[in-house]
Design a protein around this motif. Structure first.
Motif, mmCIF file in Angstrom:
data_model
loop_
_atom_site.group_PDB
_atom_site.id
_atom_site.type_symbol
_atom_site.label_atom_id
_atom_site.label_comp_id
_atom_site.label_asym_id
_atom_site.label_seq_id
_atom_site.Cartn_x
_atom_site.Cartn_y
_atom_site.Cartn_z
ATOM 1 N N ILE A 164 0.830 -1.209 0.000
ATOM 2 C CA ILE A 164 0.000 0.000 0.000
ATOM 3 C C ILE A 164 0.865 1.260 0.000
ATOM 4 O O ILE A 164 0.630 2.189 -0.769
ATOM 5 C CB ILE A 164 -0.962 0.000 1.207
ATOM 6 C CG1 ILE A 164 -2.025 -1.088 1.041
ATOM 7 C CG2 ILE A 164 -1.627 1.362 1.376
ATOM 8 C CD1 ILE A 164 -2.860 -1.342 2.278
ATOM 9 N N LEU A 165 1.864 1.296 0.873
ATOM 10 C CA LEU A 165 2.686 2.496 1.030
ATOM 11 C C LEU A 165 3.862 2.564 0.045
ATOM 12 O O LEU A 165 4.452 3.625 -0.127
ATOM 13 C CB LEU A 165 3.226 2.583 2.457
ATOM 14 C CG LEU A 165 2.193 2.712 3.564
ATOM 15 C CD1 LEU A 165 2.869 2.746 4.921
ATOM 16 C CD2 LEU A 165 1.313 3.939 3.365
ATOM 17 N N GLY A 166 4.211 1.462 -0.547
ATOM 18 C CA GLY A 166 5.330 1.445 -1.478
ATOM 19 C C GLY A 166 6.659 1.123 -0.821
ATOM 20 O O GLY A 166 7.618 0.770 -1.492
ATOM 21 N N SER A 167 6.733 1.268 0.484
ATOM 22 C CA SER A 167 7.938 0.920 1.238
ATOM 23 C C SER A 167 7.569 0.842 2.709
ATOM 24 O O SER A 167 6.460 1.186 3.103
ATOM 25 C CB SER A 167 9.036 1.965 1.039
ATOM 26 O OG SER A 167 8.641 3.195 1.620
ATOM 27 N N CYS A 168 8.521 0.418 3.498
ATOM 28 C CA CYS A 168 8.320 0.355 4.947
ATOM 29 C C CYS A 168 9.216 1.421 5.575
ATOM 30 O O CYS A 168 10.434 1.263 5.585
ATOM 31 C CB CYS A 168 8.666 -1.034 5.463
ATOM 32 S SG CYS A 168 8.288 -1.246 7.203
ATOM 33 N N PRO A 169 8.637 2.517 6.070
ATOM 34 C CA PRO A 169 9.449 3.641 6.520
ATOM 35 C C PRO A 169 10.156 3.468 7.867
ATOM 36 O O PRO A 169 10.954 4.319 8.245
ATOM 37 C CB PRO A 169 8.439 4.783 6.595
ATOM 38 C CG PRO A 169 7.131 4.119 6.826
ATOM 39 C CD PRO A 169 7.209 2.798 6.135
ATOM 40 N N VAL A 180 0.760 3.761 12.042
ATOM 41 C CA VAL A 180 2.135 3.840 12.557
ATOM 42 C C VAL A 180 3.096 4.266 11.460
ATOM 43 O O VAL A 180 3.907 5.184 11.637
ATOM 44 C CB VAL A 180 2.572 2.488 13.170
ATOM 45 C CG1 VAL A 180 4.076 2.449 13.415
ATOM 46 C CG2 VAL A 180 1.812 2.226 14.468
ATOM 47 N N TYR A 181 3.010 3.625 10.309
ATOM 48 C CA TYR A 181 3.961 3.900 9.235
ATOM 49 C C TYR A 181 3.722 5.236 8.546
ATOM 50 O O TYR A 181 4.582 5.709 7.815
ATOM 51 C CB TYR A 181 3.981 2.758 8.228
ATOM 52 C CG TYR A 181 4.579 1.494 8.801
ATOM 53 C CD1 TYR A 181 5.800 1.517 9.462
ATOM 54 C CD2 TYR A 181 3.926 0.279 8.695
ATOM 55 C CE1 TYR A 181 6.349 0.376 9.998
ATOM 56 C CE2 TYR A 181 4.468 -0.877 9.224
ATOM 57 C CZ TYR A 181 5.682 -0.820 9.877
ATOM 58 O OH TYR A 181 6.226 -1.956 10.404
ATOM 59 N N ASN A 182 2.593 5.853 8.796
ATOM 60 C CA ASN A 182 2.341 7.192 8.255
ATOM 61 C C ASN A 182 2.944 8.288 9.132
ATOM 62 O O ASN A 182 2.925 9.454 8.751
ATOM 63 C CB ASN A 182 0.842 7.427 8.059
ATOM 64 C CG ASN A 182 0.384 6.948 6.708
ATOM 65 O OD1 ASN A 182 0.831 7.451 5.687
ATOM 66 N ND2 ASN A 182 -0.487 5.956 6.699
#
Length: 140
Positions: A24-29, A101-103
Motif C-alpha cells: 500500500i505504502l510502497g515501502s516500509c518507513p 504507525v507507518y504514516n
C-alpha cells in the motif's frame, strides 16, 4: 534515529500485514521485524529471539512492539519485552493500526504507541443487520 517496530504474532499474521502495508505504502518507513510464534513452541528461546530483535531494532528511540491477540503466547512474550523499558506495547494488531504507525515515522515511541491504538480502534466499525434494514427502508 527512529523508532523500530517488532511484530510478534501467530504464524502468518505479522508477515501478511507487513507485506500488505508495504504494498500500500510502497515501502516500509521504519525498521521492522516479525517474530511469528508457532503453536506449542517453547517460550524461553522465543523470548531470547525477541530480545535480540528488540536490540537490533532499537537505535536509541525505542521499539514499538505489536502483538495480535492479547493474552496469547505472542502477547505474553511482547509484555515481557515491554517490561524492559526499551519498548512500548500495543495488542490487537490490525492493518489500520500498522498503516497509522507507518504514516508517522518521525514520531516518538509514546506518540506512536497512542497512534497505533487509535488507528487500530478507528479501523473497526460495525453495521448491524437492523441498521442495514432501517437504511434500506428509508425514503431517498
Amino acid at each position: 534515529m527512529s523508532v523500530g517496530v517488532l511484530l510478534i504474532t501467530h504464524p502468518g499474521v505479522g508477515s501478511a500485514l507487513l507485506h500488505t502495508v508495504t504494498r500500500i505504502l510502497g515501502s516500509c518507513p521504519l525498521a521492522t521485524k516479525c517474530l511469528e510464534v508457532p503453536a506449542g513452541a517453547e517460550t524461553a528461546p522465543l523470548l531470547c529471539l525477541a530480545a535480540e530483535h528488540l536490540a537490533a531494532l532499537d537505535s536509541g528511540d525505542g521499539v514499538l512492539v505489536c502483538s495480535d491477540v492479547y493474552g496469547a503466547t505472542p502477547s505474553n512474550i511482547a509484555c515481557r519485552l515491554a517490561d524492559t523499558g526499551r519498548a512500548a506495547l500495543v495488542s490487537g494488531l490490525n492493518l489500520p493500526m500498522l498503516l497509522r504507525v507507518y504514516n508517522y515515522p518521525g514520531d516518538d515511541l509514546d506518540t506512536l504507541c497512542r497512534k497505533a491504538a487509535e488507528g487500530g480502534a478507528r479501523g473497526i466499525t460495525q453495521r448491524t443487520r437492523e441498521q442495514a434494514l432501517r437504511d434500506r427502508e428509508r425514503p431517498t
